[in-house]
Enzyme design. Structure first.
Site, PDB file in Angstrom:
ATOM      1  CD  GLU B 317      -2.773  -1.441   2.494  1.00 34.96           C
ATOM      2  OE1 GLU B 317      -2.159  -1.275   3.661  1.00 34.96           O
ATOM      3  OE2 GLU B 317      -3.870  -1.680   2.476  1.00 34.96           O
ATOM      4  CB  CYS B 335      -7.452   5.075   4.762  1.00 33.39           C
ATOM      5  SG  CYS B 335      -8.755   4.416   5.688  1.00 33.39           S
ATOM      6  CB  CYS B 411      -8.788   1.295   7.636  1.00 29.61           C
ATOM      7  SG  CYS B 411      -8.128   0.662   6.195  1.00 29.61           S
ATOM      8  CB  CYS B 412     -11.822   2.239   3.783  1.00 30.68           C
ATOM      9  SG  CYS B 412     -10.191   2.210   3.140  1.00 30.68           S
TER      10      CYS B 412
END
Lengths: 664, 664
Positions: B317, B335, B411-412
């Protein structure tokens, strides 16, 4: 030359077809390379690669693992991966092919015997052999098929044992391999202890080779089981052994007979297909051949780099979508190039189609050979087509651009060794009508045509020059037979003489077929046009859009920063209307032909912008980035750009490199 | 509106600067959005996202983890990652910002209290709180800083607590957060039990916010410790907690003061820099500000997608090399877009430079908003600029092209929730000379200028129309003050009237500054030219070479297969000389302005080739792939291509999409 179970002799090389194999072509009995580029690469491979490989395996702990498993050394398992043993086996296979020739380094035979003794001592009483599960995870064998690589390691053991037996006639390693194969045969299959397939294909091709070497049909049947059982999602359902990516990663999403495109981990996919090809060759399964032909054609048309490299994605080392072929982040693992040669050669034998050997040639000279340094001491794991000017090398095996003596995941180095050691095997074939030369190198090709030996001597400076001189040395069967010469797909023109007189034949579908009543001393001169050329790509390949690559003969060229004015490459633009000049430079990179071109440097480098995107006027043609370059170039001094063969890049200072060059 | 420790009131939003903060601008006291695109997005976010979020957290097991840690439920830890708690905290933060407005869904306050009670119950006596180490790995706390995410989770707890306290005045969550922060303060630092930093930055910005909220200087000092200690390679030396990538991955390769380019994991890098900006704001450290300005400029100039998306690589990432911005495999994690807004807003406040808010706007309308579906029910983790015609979706969070209700690594989604809930905060600021409008939405902005309230009402159909109507409602201090309106970087022309009369001022460096003795009822009309435009890229971006993108106002457009003749996009070529026509379609995608263009379809699709690379003649210009298309186009019927805003893609049938279109 060892004697086969059926009493005949054959070349010690991979893919020694069974007597009943149903293929269009068969490998030639014996091929020797005695001079030229491949001779040099093979010699370096033998002396710097194979001969020193055992010391590298010792340093990396692979041999300690065998001793620890045998109980002759104390300690913990060495290495980060369960497949550490396979490095040893691939080295043994490479050393064995080398021993088959007359050019093995001193002491290699003893090293091989010594390592085989370590392997044999590590084997368990029931035939099982994988030091990771013996040392690091005892009691868990065959429970982690996803990531355990047990059948994968077994496959490489078998391949090494087959190579060793073919090359030396010795049974030492073959006995070990058969014991392990018998254990696997007793363990795997319907109604047996384990019904499953390996996360990493490799056992399939190995078992077919073991069948060929031993004549034991049950090895072929077991290979068939592993091929046919794949694609049922067994690996996804298993819970042990770490997380699972998508089932396509290990080709477990669809049975191979229903697969319509190559997918997932490139090396896994290609090893599997090589095994399928072996299976089809021995069983005559035409459906499997048709599947292979379709998959290969799809792969080549949409997922293959200009260099023959395969695998577009760093994440999971995967094939990407069709035409997803990034140059800078191209993965193109060296092992995938090797596996692609394995597959294409098998398809060439199955079908006789010259295209397969076209890809073999392209791959060998470019995406494979880039994987090892010119001094044979260090390797590339990934083979991108572009390393940017300001590339940030974050380290690790896979970052590209930095040759490394050995990797944490050391699959590629011994794979390179076995490829180069077995290389002569990929040059020629026979069938009942004659002899086929697939690749060109100075040396001698011997084969049987209709049971009678023929021999042809080859002299050439290929790939630097396009002339290939052939002399018939043994004339084979009575009457006419056909000497078939592959005219490569890249070749725009060719001419041929026989005994000095031009002949009318021209290549059809890649084969120039010369049917004659050949006599010893007959000569053939084939001249392949070798002018430098510009190559463009399907426009769906982003990295190549509005760009060209330089090629000459089978070689793809690249611009390395070190050869260019200013040292940087990302803002260079090629003047496609300019002349391309080839110059042989004996002093450079072990002797290469360079290509000179003209171009400019784009002004963007001098024009830093806070935002790299700009508005183009609507209502008239957008100002092209390249036309900016050309406009600047019209005013500026043209630059002389120097290209070197792609395979030789990264052998001087680390730095930028690119294959695709925007056109001016 | 809650009262600050220093007795003043301030807007319940992130980055409530301390009284002594040294910034050019300060956030406006209160901003309400009452109509238009962002109002609709925020309402959907509140009703479909936040209100249903607690059920999603329950289903994913995050709340069970808290109960198990508290001893009120039995079971094993739920989820694949140690940072599962952070999803809960981000949801709490989102819900808190929503509660600060007048548009919170029914029952949300009760949900928040209930979840806070679960969090409080899970906290250990010494203040420690992370269910993964309490439930799954007891006894190993603070030993796996690489991957453990303990300080990361603590940071999100603190941010949630600060938001909750600012929004409601309640101490319930703040008490929990302070206890954990105190435990961390007692544990980490020179001479204390642990000298280390977290593998995932987040604690830094959170501790500065906690300092702002509580006035406790030691939280600021602790943030400073974590910022300054980073870059010494501590994470690489640690052995526990899984393998380490290169140190640049977590920005542990170089102290932030010496960093010259953004690198590694994009979200980690941006969270870290947001924390550095917070630290610099409160300490007045100009060296840090200069570092941030340099890093940001480098990032925007070389590593930012047209959509504002950040992070080029799927593997790890990560940011890529400069200009390594693949469209098809662009990662551009949602994110990372959010983190980029966090960073840019802090830099806007620190410096007053309009460019930072230019990037905020671009990111919000494109690379961020694409991350949530129009119905607010599902999300994208990655936001590529191209999904190929034959894209093979292998599943998983990160494959792109398929919106998903919740992710394994979630997470997003709650990050989207907190971004939209806090969005009004990013619209306006003040300084001693006046009020600045950074983003435009219908609503009302209140701020203090020189201690006296000013209020401005905004009416606009932005981004569909370029007119922004402002009415002064509270006139602020005696004499003149400056109303500053950001004129976006993309805007080629603008005009302005005050009380109906054209004025002479024009934007300078992105700010149109209107200095007047404003009176209630004064009106300003700002007209931003909004014609559709073609945008080209720096030619070093491979995916955009010889291509154009369609933009209008702040919106990047894309071609989705579903809107094009034939349904496919990869062979479409845009006629850059053709007309671009904007049409508002209230019926489409929640109401969007579409752009129509003309183009052709390349013939390549009908021309399958076994080898996708072709020789171009030397000595004259290479035949361009695009000119092939154009040549075909000249004969073929032009096609009408329809583009929709990028943020709205993937809301109908799954299928191909692209932003960069080769030019004809």
């Amino acid at each position: 030359m060892p004697v086969r179970p059926d009493g005949t002799t054959a070349q010690p090389g991979p893919v020694r077809l069974g007597a009943d194999a149903l293929t269009a072509l068969r490998p030639a009995a014996d091929v020797r390379i005695t001079a030229g580029l491949w001779h040099e690469r093979r010699r370096t491979n033998a002396e710097a690669g194979i001969a020193r490989g055992v010391a590298k395996l010792e340093r990396a702990g692979n041999l300690s693992n065998l001793r620890i498993a045998a109980g002759t050394e104390q300690g913990e398992f060495h290495g980060d991966f369960p497949f550490q043993d396979s490095d040893v086996y691939k080295w043994l296979e490479a050393a064995s092919w080398q021993l088959a020739g007359d050019d093995a380094p001193d002491g290699l035979a003893e090293d091989v015997d010594r390592v085989i003794a370590l392997v044999a001592a590590a084997q368990q009483d029931d035939g099982y052999l994988q030091t990771y599960y013996q040392v690091a995870k005892p009691g868990t064998r065959w429970t982690e098929l996803r990531w355990g690589h047990e059948l994968y390691c077994a496959g490489h053991l078998v391949q090494a044992a087959v190579a060793h037996h073919r090359a030396t006639g010795k049974e030492t390693l073959l006995t070990v391999a058969r014991r392990f194969a018998d254990h696997i045969d007793a363990t795997f299959g319907p109604g047996k202890a384990v019904d499953g397939v390996c996360g990493h294909p490799e056992i399939e091709t190995a078992l077919v080779e073991l069948y060929r070497e031993t004549g034991e049909r049950r090895y072929l049947d077991l290979a068939g089981y592993f091929v046919e059982r794949r694609g049922a999602g067994l690996l996804q359902r298993e819970q042990a052994g770490g997380p699972a990516p998508a089932a396509g990663y290990w080709q477990d999403h669809v049975p191979v007979r229903r697969a319509r495109t190559v997918t997932g981990h490139a090396v896994r996919q290609l090893y599997l297909l090589a095994g399928v090809a072996d299976l089809a060759a021995e069983t005559g399964d035409r459906e499997l051949v048709a599947v292979l032909e379709h998959l290969w054609a799809d792969m080549v048309a949409t997922k293959t780099y200009l260099t023959g490299g395969l695998g577009s994605r760093h994440d999971w080392e995967r094939f990407g979508d069709p035409y997803e072929l990034p140059a800078d982040r191209g993965y193109a693992e060296t092992c995938a190039a090797i596996a692609s040669v394995h597959l294409a050669w098998r398809l060439a034998l199955l079908t006789g189609d010259a295209r397969y050997s076209d890809l073999v040639e392209r791959t060998l000279y470019n995406g494979f050979l880039s994987g090892v340094s010119l001094d044979g001491e260090s390797y590339l794991y990934v083979n991108p087509l572009h390393v940017r000017d300001d590339h940030e090398d974050e380290g690790g095996d896979q970052e590209g651009g930095r040759r490394t003596p050995w990797f944490r995941c050391a699959c590629c180095p011994p794979n390179v060794m076995r490829m180069l050691a077995s290389l002569p095997h990929y040059l020629a074939s026979t069938d009942d009508t004659g002899l086929q030369l697939h690749q060109y190198a100075t040396g001698r090709v011997t084969a049987e045509v209709a049971g009678v030996p023929v021999a042809v001597e080859v002299e050439t400076d290929y790939p630097w020059r396009g002339r290939i001189a052939l002399t018939v040395r043994e004339d084979g069967p009575e009457g006419e037979w056909t000497l078939s010469l592959r005219v490569p797909q890249w070749c725009r023109d060719h001419s041929v003489t026989v005994d000095g007189a031009p002949v009318g034949e021209r290549a059809v579908d890649g084969w120039l077929r010369l049917r004659r009543a050949w006599r010893p001393g007959d000569t053939v001169l084939l001249d392949l046009e070798l002018a430098p050329r510009l190559t463009r790509s399907d426009p769906r390949v982003d990295s190549a859009r509005d760009s060209v690559a330089l090629e000459r003969g089978p070689l793809v060229y690249c611009l390395e920063g070190v050869d260019q004015p200013g040292g940087r490459v990302d803002d260079l633009v090629l003047d496609t209307a300019g002349e391309l000049v080839a110059e042989h430079r004996a002093d450079l990179l072990g002797g290469v032909t360079t290509l000179a071109a003209t171009g400019w440097r784009r002004p963007t480098a001098q024009e830093p912008s806070w935002w790299p995107y700009r508005t183009a006027e609507t209502g008239r043609p957008a100002e092209s980035a390249e036309s900016v370059g050309a406009a600047a170039g019209a005013a500026a001094e043209p630059l002389r750009l120097t290209a070197v063969p792609y395979y030789a890049w990264g052998n001087r200072a680390a730095g930028a490199m690119r294959v695709w060059i925007p056109r001016g």
